[in-house]
Design a protein around this motif. Structure first.
Motif, PDB file in Angstrom:
ATOM      1  N   VAL A 228     -29.588  38.043  32.081  1.00  0.00           N
ATOM      2  CA  VAL A 228     -28.735  37.628  30.841  1.00  0.00           C
ATOM      3  C   VAL A 228     -29.064  36.168  31.062  1.00  0.00           C
ATOM      4  CG1 VAL A 228     -26.669  37.262  30.002  1.00  0.00           C
ATOM      5  CG2 VAL A 228     -26.968  39.376  31.163  1.00  0.00           C
ATOM      6  N   ASN A 229     -29.231  35.267  31.710  1.00  0.00           N
ATOM      7  CA  ASN A 229     -29.266  33.856  31.452  1.00  0.00           C
ATOM      8  C   ASN A 229     -30.767  33.694  30.837  1.00  0.00           C
ATOM      9  OD1 ASN A 229     -28.404  31.140  31.516  1.00  0.00           O
ATOM     10  ND2 ASN A 229     -28.873  30.924  33.532  1.00  0.00           N
ATOM     11  N   SER A 230     -31.608  34.335  31.691  1.00  0.00           N
ATOM     12  CA  SER A 230     -33.081  34.096  30.926  1.00  0.00           C
ATOM     13  C   SER A 230     -33.225  34.657  29.450  1.00  0.00           C
ATOM     14  CB  SER A 230     -33.991  34.915  32.139  1.00  0.00           C
ATOM     15  OG  SER A 230     -33.827  36.366  32.032  1.00  0.00           O
ATOM     16  N   VAL A 231     -32.714  35.646  29.320  1.00  0.00           N
ATOM     17  CA  VAL A 231     -32.717  36.069  27.754  1.00  0.00           C
ATOM     18  C   VAL A 231     -31.956  35.128  26.996  1.00  0.00           C
ATOM     19  CG1 VAL A 231     -32.049  37.922  26.324  1.00  0.00           C
ATOM     20  CG2 VAL A 231     -32.720  38.636  28.489  1.00  0.00           C
ATOM     21  N   LEU A 232     -30.973  34.582  27.398  1.00  0.00           N
ATOM     22  CA  LEU A 232     -30.161  33.563  26.597  1.00  0.00           C
ATOM     23  C   LEU A 232     -31.291  32.193  26.333  1.00  0.00           C
ATOM     24  CD1 LEU A 232     -26.575  33.726  27.666  1.00  0.00           C
ATOM     25  CD2 LEU A 232     -27.391  34.636  25.439  1.00  0.00           C
ATOM     26  N   PHE A 233     -31.823  31.836  27.531  1.00  0.00           N
ATOM     27  CA  PHE A 233     -32.657  30.880  27.287  1.00  0.00           C
ATOM     28  C   PHE A 233     -33.653  31.086  26.348  1.00  0.00           C
ATOM     29  CE2 PHE A 233     -31.777  28.666  31.467  1.00  0.00           C
ATOM     30  CZ  PHE A 233     -31.639  27.293  30.876  1.00  0.00           C
ATOM     31  N   MET A 234     -34.415  32.252  26.537  1.00  0.00           N
ATOM     32  CA  MET A 234     -35.526  32.800  25.379  1.00  0.00           C
ATOM     33  C   MET A 234     -35.123  32.612  23.990  1.00  0.00           C
ATOM     34  SD  MET A 234     -37.743  36.031  25.589  1.00  0.00           S
ATOM     35  CE  MET A 234     -36.304  37.075  25.270  1.00  0.00           C
ATOM     36  N   LEU A 235     -33.894  33.410  23.766  1.00  0.00           N
ATOM     37  CA  LEU A 235     -33.394  33.317  22.488  1.00  0.00           C
ATOM     38  C   LEU A 235     -33.008  31.995  21.865  1.00  0.00           C
ATOM     39  CD1 LEU A 235     -31.114  36.498  22.445  1.00  0.00           C
ATOM     40  CD2 LEU A 235     -33.564  35.899  21.611  1.00  0.00           C
ATOM     41  N   VAL A 236     -32.426  31.305  22.641  1.00  0.00           N
ATOM     42  CA  VAL A 236     -32.108  29.897  22.245  1.00  0.00           C
ATOM     43  C   VAL A 236     -33.272  28.845  22.156  1.00  0.00           C
ATOM     44  CG1 VAL A 236     -30.837  27.513  22.777  1.00  0.00           C
ATOM     45  CG2 VAL A 236     -29.625  29.688  23.083  1.00  0.00           C
ATOM     46  N   SER A 237     -34.299  29.070  22.985  1.00  0.00           N
ATOM     47  CA  SER A 237     -35.550  28.449  22.854  1.00  0.00           C
ATOM     48  C   SER A 237     -36.346  28.881  21.555  1.00  0.00           C
ATOM     49  CB  SER A 237     -36.328  28.776  23.863  1.00  0.00           C
ATOM     50  OG  SER A 237     -35.957  27.952  25.027  1.00  0.00           O
ATOM     51  N   LEU A 238     -36.315  30.247  21.395  1.00  0.00           N
ATOM     52  CA  LEU A 238     -36.820  30.652  20.006  1.00  0.00           C
ATOM     53  C   LEU A 238     -36.308  29.883  18.878  1.00  0.00           C
ATOM     54  CD1 LEU A 238     -38.859  32.397  18.690  1.00  0.00           C
ATOM     55  CD2 LEU A 238     -37.191  34.178  19.030  1.00  0.00           C
TER      56      LEU A 238
END
Length: 83
Positions: free
Chosen positions: A30-40
């Protein structure tokens, strides 16, 4: 932009705590997906701002050229007026 950076910072803290205390596999995903989405989101926001600044520069330049044209026209009318 500040909000995006704050979210990324908080996600970084949670990732650090996750690695420190080993909360579990699901939280990491979940944390890696959140990092990816926020970075995008941050990337899209930054590129949009850059594009808008470029357009604003063009608008400022057009306004400046319009003022110069009006000044030249006024000078031309003044110089061609009978004395």
């Amino acid at each position: 932009m500040f909000a995006w950076c704050t979210i990324l910072f908080l996600l970084g803290i949670t990732a650090f705590l996750d690695s420190l205390f080993n909360y579990g596999d699901i939280f990491r995903k979940v944390n890696s997906v959140l990092f990816m989405l926020v970075s995008l989101g941050l990337l899209v926001r930054t590129t949009t701002k850059m594009r808008m600044r470029k357009i604003e520069g063009y608008i400022e330049r057009i306004d400046e050229l319009g003022r110069e044209i009006n000044e030249i026209k006024r000078e031309k009318v003044k110089s061609s007026a009978p004395r």
